[in-house]
Design a protein around this motif. Structure first.
Motif, PDB file in Angstrom:
ATOM      1  N   SER A 107     -46.459  -4.868  46.797  1.00 27.81           N
ATOM      2  CA  SER A 107     -46.154  -6.135  46.097  1.00 27.81           C
ATOM      3  C   SER A 107     -47.355  -6.644  45.313  1.00 27.81           C
ATOM      4  N   ARG A 108     -48.545  -6.449  45.881  1.00 29.95           N
ATOM      5  CA  ARG A 108     -49.747  -6.989  45.244  1.00 29.95           C
ATOM      6  C   ARG A 108     -50.125  -6.218  43.981  1.00 29.95           C
ATOM      7  N   LYS A 111     -47.688  -7.046  41.049  1.00 34.48           N
ATOM      8  CA  LYS A 111     -47.889  -8.326  40.359  1.00 34.48           C
ATOM      9  C   LYS A 111     -48.726  -8.173  39.094  1.00 34.48           C
ATOM     10  N   GLU A 113     -49.695  -7.587  35.632  1.00 33.31           N
ATOM     11  CA  GLU A 113     -48.867  -7.581  34.421  1.00 33.31           C
ATOM     12  C   GLU A 113     -49.022  -6.292  33.613  1.00 33.31           C
ATOM     13  N   ARG A 116     -47.188  -3.393  35.234  1.00 33.29           N
ATOM     14  CA  ARG A 116     -45.736  -3.508  35.074  1.00 33.29           C
ATOM     15  C   ARG A 116     -45.332  -3.065  33.667  1.00 33.29           C
ATOM     16  N   GLN A 189     -42.756 -13.604  47.899  1.00 32.68           N
ATOM     17  CA  GLN A 189     -43.688 -13.104  46.877  1.00 32.68           C
ATOM     18  C   GLN A 189     -42.942 -12.659  45.620  1.00 32.68           C
ATOM     19  N   ASP A 190     -41.839 -11.915  45.826  1.00 28.72           N
ATOM     20  CA  ASP A 190     -41.090 -11.389  44.672  1.00 28.72           C
ATOM     21  C   ASP A 190     -40.440 -12.501  43.853  1.00 28.72           C
ATOM     22  N   ARG A 193     -43.261 -14.563  41.939  1.00 30.14           N
ATOM     23  CA  ARG A 193     -44.136 -13.818  41.047  1.00 30.14           C
ATOM     24  C   ARG A 193     -43.992 -14.318  39.618  1.00 30.14           C
ATOM     25  N   GLU A 194     -45.088 -14.480  38.935  1.00 27.44           N
ATOM     26  CA  GLU A 194     -45.023 -14.980  37.548  1.00 27.44           C
ATOM     27  C   GLU A 194     -44.416 -13.941  36.619  1.00 27.44           C
ATOM     28  N   PRO A 197     -40.114 -12.051  37.932  1.00 29.69           N
ATOM     29  CA  PRO A 197     -39.750 -12.350  39.324  1.00 29.69           C
ATOM     30  C   PRO A 197     -38.369 -11.802  39.665  1.00 29.69           C
TER      31      PRO A 197
END
Length: 233
Positions: A107-108, A111, A113, A116, A189-190, A193-194, A197
């Motif tokens: 997850s970390r 995050k 950007e 992703r 967290q998900d 998330r900015e 999400p």
């Protein structure tokens, strides 16, 4: 559902989103098999990156270093009878990426950007030919917003923890209570998330799988796809 007509031999793209432990990857793989489509496991891609960064001793906070190293990675998803093998720079990491350590950190890294964006680009390339089933947290909203069929799979935290527990029965020392806590935290967290999400696309079909068997879930999704394809003819 998406308004784009199915192209490329009448095939469509299918996006399956939902929280951790909803059974997305198992279902997506079976839907792909039923339709003779290609299954793209986006979670495995993030896991492969996470596993690599752990091996290299690169922490999620070291964003520039993560992005620099990620450029050197070649991730391949190879379907086979028993599921899908994941290769990272030619090395089979299918089992390694399912470790508790990767579970706790994925997850970390997800995050970040820039990371992703890199992986989303790869995923979109895979979907260009159509006939793709993709699962994740943001497929219908970010990765493939034009997917013809979008499903948002969910289930109670308790049920999702139980499924994950059965999946990980060989993992030493992890309790069902711990998994419930981890999954609830992962949801938080998900959702907060900015970047991309976890949220349901407006045109997604919500499928609560708490009391459904895997086969029932697969049958429902396949029938949604068949209805869509018949409607496009």
């Amino acid at each position: 559902m998406g308004s784009h007509k199915a192209e490329h031999n009448g095939k469509i793209n299918i996006a399956i989103d939902g929280p951790a432990g909803a059974g997305k990857s198992t279902v997506a793989r079976m839907v792909a098999k039923a339709l003779s489509y290609v299954y793209v496991d986006t979670g495995a891609m993030y896991r492969a990156v996470t596993w690599y960064m752990i091996k290299q001793g690169i922490k999620p906070e070291q964003v520039d270093l993560v992005l620099e190293k990620a450029k050197e990675l070649n991730i391949e998803l190879v379907p086979e009878e028993t599921g899908q093998r994941v290769f990272l720079n030619g090395q089979d990491v299918t089992h390694e990426i399912r470790s508790i350590e990767v579970n706790g950190l994925v997850s970390r890294y997800a995050k970040i950007e820039g990371l992703r964006k890199m992986l989303v680009q790869m995923q979109r390339q895979m979907a260009l030919r159509k006939g793709v089933v993709m699962d994740g947290r943001d497929i219908g909203t970010t990765v493939l917003p034009q997917a013809e069929v979008k499903i948002f799979m969910t289930a109670t935290v308790k049920e999702r923890a139980l499924r994950r527990f059965k999946e990980m029965k060989d993992a030493e020392g992890i309790t069902l209570e711990q998994l419930e806590h981890d999954i609830a935290e992962r949801d938080r967290q998900d959702e907060q998330r900015e970047i991309s999400p976890l949220r349901r696309a407006d045109d997604a079909i919500v499928l609560d799988t708490t009391r459904l068997t895997i086969d029932e879930v697969v049958d429902r999704i396949v029938s949604y796809c068949t209805i869509h394809m018949d409607g496009e003819k």
